[in-house]
Design a protein around this motif. Sequence first.
Motif, mmCIF file in Angstrom:
data_model
loop_
_atom_site.group_PDB
_atom_site.id
_atom_site.type_symbol
_atom_site.label_atom_id
_atom_site.label_comp_id
_atom_site.label_asym_id
_atom_site.label_seq_id
_atom_site.Cartn_x
_atom_site.Cartn_y
_atom_site.Cartn_z
ATOM 1 N N ARG A 197 24.550 -29.110 40.674
ATOM 2 C CA ARG A 197 24.187 -28.218 40.776
ATOM 3 C C ARG A 197 22.718 -27.520 40.881
ATOM 4 O O ARG A 197 23.723 -26.330 41.815
ATOM 5 C CB ARG A 197 22.794 -28.582 39.443
ATOM 6 N N THR A 217 26.769 -33.509 35.853
ATOM 7 C CA THR A 217 26.957 -33.430 35.218
ATOM 8 C C THR A 217 25.188 -31.815 34.217
ATOM 9 O O THR A 217 25.419 -31.954 33.262
ATOM 10 C CB THR A 217 25.782 -34.832 34.166
ATOM 11 N N ARG A 218 25.009 -31.266 35.400
ATOM 12 C CA ARG A 218 24.187 -30.157 34.608
ATOM 13 C C ARG A 218 25.465 -28.934 34.294
ATOM 14 O O ARG A 218 26.090 -29.056 35.139
ATOM 15 C CB ARG A 218 23.454 -29.881 36.048
ATOM 16 N N MET A 219 24.802 -28.104 33.607
ATOM 17 C CA MET A 219 25.946 -27.236 33.083
ATOM 18 C C MET A 219 25.058 -25.449 33.925
ATOM 19 O O MET A 219 24.172 -25.799 34.167
ATOM 20 C CB MET A 219 25.353 -26.403 31.567
ATOM 21 N N VAL A 220 26.264 -24.950 34.274
ATOM 22 C CA VAL A 220 25.737 -23.591 35.586
ATOM 23 C C VAL A 220 26.024 -22.853 34.555
ATOM 24 O O VAL A 220 25.165 -21.706 34.807
ATOM 25 C CB VAL A 220 26.707 -23.789 36.481
ATOM 26 N N GLY A 221 26.745 -22.407 34.136
ATOM 27 C CA GLY A 221 27.282 -21.116 32.744
ATOM 28 C C GLY A 221 28.194 -21.422 32.479
ATOM 29 O O GLY A 221 29.389 -22.488 32.924
ATOM 30 N N GLU A 256 22.420 -19.032 39.966
ATOM 31 C CA GLU A 256 20.417 -18.820 39.292
ATOM 32 C C GLU A 256 20.212 -18.381 37.570
ATOM 33 O O GLU A 256 18.986 -18.746 37.108
ATOM 34 C CB GLU A 256 19.545 -18.512 40.578
#
Lengths: 409, 150, 124
Positions: free
Chosen positions: C100, C21-25, C106
């Motif tokens: 992630r 659930t982490r946002m990447v871009g 990055e």
Amino acid sequence: MKKIFALTLGVLTAIGGFVDIGDLVTSAQVGARFGLSLAWVTVVGILGIMVFAEMSGRVAAASGRSTFDLVRERLGPRLGLANLTASMGVTGLTFIAEIGGIALALELATSVQRFLWIPIVAALVWLVLWRVKFSIIENAFGLLGLGLIAFAVAFWQMGPDWGHLAEQAATFAKPGDEDWSTYAYYGVALFGAAMTPYEVFFFSSGGVEEGWSERDIPVMRANVFIGFPLGGLLSLGIAGAAALTLGPLGVDVSSLSQVGLPVATELGKIGLAVALVGFFGATFGAACETGLSVGYSISQYFGWQWGKYVTPTQASRFHAMMLLSAVLAAVVLLTTIDPIMVTEFSVVFSAVALPLTYLPILIVANDEDYMGKHTNGVLANFFGSVYMVIVVVASVAALPLMVWTKMGQ
Amino acid sequence: MRRDLTRSPLIVVAALLLAGCVPQSPDQDTFRDRSELAIEQTVSAVESTLLVLRLLMREDMLTNYAEIAVHDAQDSLSAASGGYDALNPPRQLDQLYSSTSTLMSDASSAVTDTRIAVSRDSAGDFAKLEKQLSKLAKDLHRKLEEVRAR
Amino acid sequence: MKETYDAALQLLDRQIIASDTRMVGKVDDVTIERQSDGTWRVTELLVGPGALGPRTGGLIGFYMKAVWERLSGSTTGEPDRIRIEDVDHIDNAVHLKIPRSDVDVEGFEVWMREHVITRIPGAK
């Protein structure tokens, strides 16, 4: 029982959080100069913020995404970038004004100069954004902001001639010694203060922070439809109290200290102390909301991890942006610029930026792809479209009026 | 050659900026407007101070708040008189200029005295200052009506 | 039955979310490849200013890419990419199969974390 508590808390927070430095200053200025002859603008503004806050809250609940997270998908990267720049500029300006407002409130409480308070306040706001849980930020300062009820009580106790005031509020007329251009200028400023863009930025991102789902829509609506109008009554109370006390004396509000005088006149020391708590709560709460909004809007444009629901290490760019804003705000305010002037600029530029904020919400809320069965109905679209016209008119008129009236002189 | 110069936007901007630094010599109408504005600002500061003083006398005011409120009034007054004194009045309106200036400097010293009295908490002086300020306020309102009537 | 898919409307600029659930871009751009049967297929999602800059175009786009290249120390000027095989499904966001930490994008998140954020007390 727990549900009723949550509902009451939400509504109280919405009331206390409705007013910020822009509303405080503009309402008092307008009350002192124009009586309640511009009260209709406040009413129109409150209705407008209700329409769009409900829409953006619904977007957050139905799609699990904040409205501005979706803007770039619909506007494309170029227009999205233009939108981001403009709304971040206005929100940043409002952030500076709120921090200045906190410093002024503390100055009034302690008689220690505001310049000593500015760095402390900026650091405190940052610390709260850094460490304090979202739900506490949202509720604690909203509740402190309820201290502004002192204005409504004072206004009530003055025992105004309600019939006369209603007539003044309902008819389209201005006091004899003012020009129509200044009347229009203050109308636009009041409208900008009521519909400040950050309120919907914050509202929809906050919904995502708290993990709203479709089940939360009724509670969200209760907050908007009960809390906002009652919060708007505080604005009207400030204007009314200023109209009855400062207006007849010919006092033109140019400092925060003048805003509180009507309360002292009617309710004495205790009332004034309560109002001061309200000043502090309202400005501090709004400073947190605008600070978060700056972080939200830039992170959501670039897709960075954002939010208070993860630790700062997991959203380092988001937190770096907020840290930078706090430092910048302190630096700007330490140039000895007058926070009240920053506030006056911020409400006018809010008015200018209104269409940029509200048009995307209307577009996204009509997109079945995101919204499913919660897509805008006829009623929401009717009000949304009417308000788009009003908002565009206010936006186009704002800068020419500002130049023409020399900021209302 | 001369036409070239006036066409250059840089020179126009520079000329405008320089014009902002020269004391303005407004015409009669503008000067009346500016005087009216200056008197309005003075009224506002004096009435605020008077209100604070009266609240203090009936103990409805917090001391810290009062100190800052009077200080704010003094600040706005000095900004107003600074702006007004920088004008070059038209010869026909010397009378208006000097009477307005006098009122403003009277107001300025009364407000300053009040600020000192408030920060020293010397309640004994309040009654005298109150009288002085309310007379001043009356004069200012009369002057304002006189200027507006024209 | 053949469905058409408008990648510009339904893929570009969407949020990319990792499996944890982490946002990447955002999907700042995509690469497409022609298959042997003559159809086109999206093969990679391009992420970051290195992709967004050229797409934005103009002076702003140019500087967006130039600043990113300089700061990230990229010598090739190639944007970060995610293989389409790592995509799980697409709704109002692009959901990945991998967490992630396995995504090779990055930006300055790591730099910011290591040089600024973790040095402030209470970051964890």
